[in-house]
Design an enzyme around this catalytic site. Sequence first.
Site, short mmCIF file in Angstrom:
data_model
loop_
_atom_site.label_atom_id
_atom_site.label_comp_id
_atom_site.label_asym_id
_atom_site.label_seq_id
_atom_site.Cartn_x
_atom_site.Cartn_y
_atom_site.Cartn_z
N SER A 1 7.72 -1.46 1.04
CA SER A 1 7.57 -2.91 1.93
C SER A 1 8.01 -4.11 1.92
CB SER A 1 5.81 -3.32 1.45
OG SER A 1 5.52 -3.10 -0.41
N GLU A 2 8.97 -4.21 0.50
CA GLU A 2 9.78 -5.76 0.18
C GLU A 2 10.79 -5.37 -0.80
OE1 GLU A 2 9.14 -8.95 1.23
OE2 GLU A 2 6.71 -8.61 1.54
N THR A 3 11.77 -5.93 0.13
CA THR A 3 12.71 -6.00 -1.03
C THR A 3 13.70 -7.20 -1.77
OG1 THR A 3 14.36 -3.57 0.07
CG2 THR A 3 15.42 -5.02 -0.94
#
Length: 265
Positions: free
Chosen positions: A45-47
């Site tokens: 979902s996030e990096t």
Amino acid sequence: MIPIYTVDAFTSTPFSGNPAAVCILQEFPVDDHWLLQVAKEVNLSETAFLCAMGNGSYRLRWFTPETEVDLCGHATLASAQVIWETGAAYGIEQLRFHTKSGVLTAKRLNNGIELNFPAEPPAPAEAPPQLIEALGSVTPVAIYRNRLDYIVELESEGAVQELKPDFKILKSLPSRGLLVTSRSDNPDYDFVARCFFSPVGVDEDPVTGSAYCALAPYWRDKLGKSTLTAAQLSERGGRLKLQTADSRVLIQGQAVIVIKGLLLH
């Protein structure tokens, strides 16, 4: 070669909470295309992309597989865990992250990490047609909005747990996403939530730190409590301790590194 980690945030147990990738850079590239390519390859979902500025300060940016976002709690928590666990900020008990949402801090605690984020209190709002359509037959108790998301209160924890929004319709919502919440049936928690970010490529986020920048002020005003506990009712689940203070929200959580690797390109 560039160090990259997968970290489960808002949990002390591997394979639960919300996974984020944390990528440590010497400097940011001139073109953001490579950052987005990495986020797509990792497909979480996030990096988070970090670049040290010295004395416990870092430039920090967050990308979903589709776009850069202005604020992300779990990937910030994950970043702090990587910095401290790898010894990159040895002897420094508070980190400063320079982001699109201003300077955010992470404070090392005996039992976790405390994030200091801006409060993003919502205000009553008219629901756009696609929001009502995406909810189907579910009737909201209240509809609010802040600069990032729509916030919908439902009548019960069961209604939040059982909600099945239409993600295709939600994708056209004119916001980062939709936060759905209610009071908790469990006396251990004040409220529960689920978070849907189809407009930025994440249909349901397991545990969303930045959502509580809105939800903590919302429930503070409804319950008359500045210290709150919350459960995010995703499949992986997450638990948060929250405190509202002036225009800030303090978010406590734990994180655990599950994968360490190197980017070769």
